[in-house]
Enzyme design. Sequence first.
Site, PDB file in Angstrom:
ATOM      1  N   LEU A 352       0.837  -1.206   0.000  1.00 12.85           N
ATOM      2  CA  LEU A 352       0.000   0.000   0.000  1.00 12.85           C
ATOM      3  C   LEU A 352       0.865   1.245   0.000  1.00 12.85           C
ATOM      4  O   LEU A 352       0.489   2.279  -0.532  1.00 12.85           O
ATOM      5  CB  LEU A 352      -0.918   0.007   1.225  1.00 12.85           C
ATOM      6  CG  LEU A 352      -2.012  -1.048   1.281  1.00 12.85           C
ATOM      7  CD1 LEU A 352      -2.676  -1.046   2.625  1.00 12.85           C
ATOM      8  CD2 LEU A 352      -3.036  -0.799   0.184  1.00 12.85           C
ATOM      9  N   GLY A 353       1.987   1.137   0.652  1.00 13.50           N
ATOM     10  CA  GLY A 353       2.859   2.295   0.714  1.00 13.50           C
ATOM     11  C   GLY A 353       4.098   1.972   1.522  1.00 13.50           C
ATOM     12  O   GLY A 353       4.158   0.962   2.225  1.00 13.50           O
ATOM     13  N   GLY A 355       7.085   3.962   3.928  1.00 11.58           N
ATOM     14  CA  GLY A 355       7.504   5.212   4.538  1.00 11.58           C
ATOM     15  C   GLY A 355       8.737   4.994   5.375  1.00 11.58           C
ATOM     16  O   GLY A 355       9.373   3.947   5.303  1.00 11.58           O
ATOM     17  N   GLY A 356       9.035   5.996   6.170  1.00 13.08           N
ATOM     18  CA  GLY A 356      10.218   5.936   6.996  1.00 13.08           C
ATOM     19  C   GLY A 356      10.193   4.804   8.002  1.00 13.08           C
ATOM     20  O   GLY A 356      11.224   4.279   8.386  1.00 13.08           O
ATOM     21  N   ARG A 359       7.099  -0.683   5.532  1.00 12.99           N
ATOM     22  CA  ARG A 359       6.194  -0.849   4.406  1.00 12.99           C
ATOM     23  C   ARG A 359       4.838  -1.315   4.909  1.00 12.99           C
ATOM     24  O   ARG A 359       4.734  -2.032   5.897  1.00 12.99           O
ATOM     25  CB  ARG A 359       6.762  -1.892   3.449  1.00 12.99           C
ATOM     26  CG  ARG A 359       8.070  -1.459   2.801  1.00 12.99           C
ATOM     27  CD  ARG A 359       8.988  -2.627   2.530  1.00 12.99           C
ATOM     28  NE  ARG A 359       8.569  -3.366   1.335  1.00 12.99           N
ATOM     29  CZ  ARG A 359       8.943  -3.022   0.107  1.00 12.99           C
ATOM     30  NH1 ARG A 359       9.704  -1.986  -0.104  1.00 12.99           N
ATOM     31  NH2 ARG A 359       8.543  -3.735  -0.921  1.00 12.99           N
ATOM     32  N   ASP A 473       3.281  11.893  15.807  1.00 15.70           N
ATOM     33  CA  ASP A 473       3.535  12.006  14.369  1.00 15.70           C
ATOM     34  C   ASP A 473       2.249  12.324  13.610  1.00 15.70           C
ATOM     35  O   ASP A 473       1.894  11.653  12.644  1.00 15.70           O
ATOM     36  CB  ASP A 473       4.179  10.720  13.856  1.00 15.70           C
ATOM     37  CG  ASP A 473       5.019  10.967  12.605  1.00 15.70           C
ATOM     38  OD1 ASP A 473       5.230  12.147  12.248  1.00 15.70           O
ATOM     39  OD2 ASP A 473       5.464   9.977  11.993  1.00 15.70           O
TER      40      ASP A 473
END
Length: 678
Positions: A352-353, A355-356, A359, A473
């Site tokens: 799906l994506g 990021g930092g 996954r 965050d």
Amino acid sequence: MFIQFLVWFLLLGSSSVASQQQDVDFTYNGFRGVNLSMDGLAQITDRGLLMLVNTTNQQVGHAFYPHPIHLRNSSTGNVLSFSTTFVFEFWQQNPRFAGPAMAFVISPSKEFPGAVAGIYLGLFNRTNIGNSSNHVFAIELDCLQNKQFNDINGNHVGVDINDLKSVKAASASYFSDQENQQLNISLNGGQPLQLWVEYNGEEKQINVTLAPFNVHKPRIPLLSFELDLSQVMVDPMFVGFSSASYVLPISHYILGWSFKMNGEARDLTLSQLPKVPITTRKRSHRLSIVVVSVMASAILLLILISIIQYIVKRKKKFAEVLEDWELDYGPYRFKYKDLYIATKGFKDKELLGAGGFGRVYRGVLPTSKKEVAVKQVSHTSRQGEREFIAEITSIGKLRHRNIVTLLGYCRRKEELLLVYEFMPNGSLDKFLFDQTQTKTNLNWCQRFQIIKSIAAALLYLHEEWDQVVIHRDVKSSNILLDEELNARLGDFGLARLYDHGTDPQTTHVVGTLGYLAPEFCETGKAHPPVDVFAFGAFLLEVACGRRPIEGEASEECMVLVDWVILCWSKGRILDSVDPKLGLNYEEEEMELVLKLGLLCSHSIPTARPQMRQVMRYLKREISLPDLTMLGLRTAIDDCTSFLPSKGFHDVSSSWSSYPRSQMTDPSSVEESVLSEGR
Ligand SMILES: *[C@@H]1O[C@H](CO)[C@@H](O)[C@H](O)[C@H]1NC(C)=O
Ligand SMILES: *[C@@H]1O[C@H](CO)[C@@H](O)[C@H](O)[C@H]1NC(C)=O
Ligand SMILES: *[C@@H]1O[C@H](CO)[C@@H](O)[C@H](O)[C@H]1NC(C)=O
Ligand SMILES: *[C@@H]1O[C@H](CO)[C@@H](O)[C@H](O)[C@H]1NC(C)=O
Ligand SMILES: *[C@@H]1O[C@H](CO)[C@@H](O)[C@H](O)[C@H]1NC(C)=O
Ligand SMILES: *[C@@H]1O[C@H](CO)[C@@H](O)[C@H](O)[C@H]1NC(C)=O
Ligand SMILES: *[C@@H]1O[C@H](CO)[C@@H](O)[C@H](O)[C@H]1NC(C)=O
């Protein structure tokens, strides 16, 4: 004188008797006490068996009738007729693996210097094989198919002359008079067999006949053909046997042997023949049984091992770390296997994506068929993990309609997997910033609803739940939209994961630049105003349709909050509104959101409103304070040390040229805000 004559006469007489070529005729029903010329491994056993080779590898064995035989008529030079028969038995440890041959041999010598064992049968070597000066005639009983010698198969009888390439060969078999057909025999079968070799010197014909022990000599020979041995035979010749061992343990036995010149060899008295030691024979059977069973169990063991390996591998693949303290969190734990299956093995297709923090994969849980999002968080710090899990599971207990529910986690080696509810519409940032994706543009009404939802979520976290939860965050990419575009706050506390393992007091700050509160940059301590600061950045994002920091924008537009302050300072705050909205928005609401965004982005934590107040502002229960009263400073000034790219430092110097006329001494503002805030 007379005596001398007599002696001469007698000597002459005896020699004339010898020269008269008295027909050689011998029959050995067993070899006990028999005078044979033997070399190599050949020996006569206690039982009277002639053993040509024993189980020693790569050795030869020769056994010859000790006396020379004149196979040619001294006057005419014709090759004389001869006949022989013998009973033999091969013993091989594993009958399935054939050994080399043994042969009945007629040769000019009893010795074969330089002859090689193995396939050369102890008769020839590489240099002399095939040379007509060998004068060797042999009947080979061959259990090995040697392509080099054009062998027809691994179980044949062949007639050889000076070579191991047979003149003629036939598969070991015999014609059964009873059954009136040719029957196959295994030379290697561990049973005694009988062979007849007959040569008719006048007709120049040779017959070779094979039969099982106790079977009468078959009417039809195995091999019968014309053969002129005159080129082969010299005078005198020796008759006997040659054999060679190979790499496998074999034993070649001769049980009885009969030979006759110019006539049919006398029959052997089969009942008198010694027997191959029953232990050996039994052993061969027992051994073959043992070999077979050993092989079978080896195969079974191999299969078992591979199954176990597979299971272990699979177990290892799906292995999880479970510690005692985790038992309390049982219901929140997922099996790695289930997650593996759910995400189809963490296939890229399900991604799906990324990021930092790791996954995120889409998945369907195998049992419940529920759609989930699985976040793979890679981390190396094991210290503090426990606290983190504790926190995660307590987060799992959070229930709010604007919070993405954490369904559970899975811990495995260096990996932490977090399982969330699946949000079909993905994250908010894609709607706001991603021009490439053809996502529906959110209208103001939807945006304002999203803002209120996130405010409600933060209020719940900060004040309405058992514990104070700091998200750490808050940003548009952590806000997810369900199918009805309802906003949900996701990804709790992951920033903290990177803090673990170090002293919380001296942690380096991890979060997202542009959302980081300046005091968090300094102290690294998380408290509710940190989230409020980020919420401010988020408000501006939603209203302006821009990221908090845009490296590619012009200098003055680079930092969103600064730009909004700039617009506001010019009295034209609505200039910062997302151009995608056009004029389709409630001016009052927009102004409220922008100003609230600035207020929440205040560099002084105490100057920021609490979430409860934010809610009240948004609901218009109370009105915003006058921003001119507040010292609006950019957070970036304080957090430049966290700027990731070199370019930022270069640009940051230009910020000093930024008008700060509105800025007042922070300490004086603090009090006014405090009094108002509480
Ligand atoms: C065997 O034959 C050889 C050669 O003729 C002879 O020298 C030897 O004495 C014989 N041995 C026996 C035991 O008869
Ligand atoms: C084979 O025979 C040779 C001599 O005849 C003997 O020295 C050796 O020990 C035997 N080997 C076996 C395995 O019987
Ligand atoms: C050798 O040949 C001659 C002539 O054919 C014959 O008379 C004699 O019997 C033969 N000798 C043997 C031992 O066969
Ligand atoms: C082959 O055998 C012959 C005769 O037995 C011998 O003279 C020769 O040296 C042998 N050659 C090799 C290579 O062993
Ligand atoms: C056959 O052997 C003889 C004697 O060992 C030798 O002189 C001759 O060259 C050999 N012939 C071939 C074709 O090897
Ligand atoms: C006998 O052996 C030959 C050669 O191996 C094979 O072709 C044939 O089929 C066998 N016959 C029987 C009856 O097994
Ligand atoms: C060989 O066998 C055939 C029968 O198949 C027989 O007629 C012939 O006489 C035999 N020859 C010898 C030399 O025994």
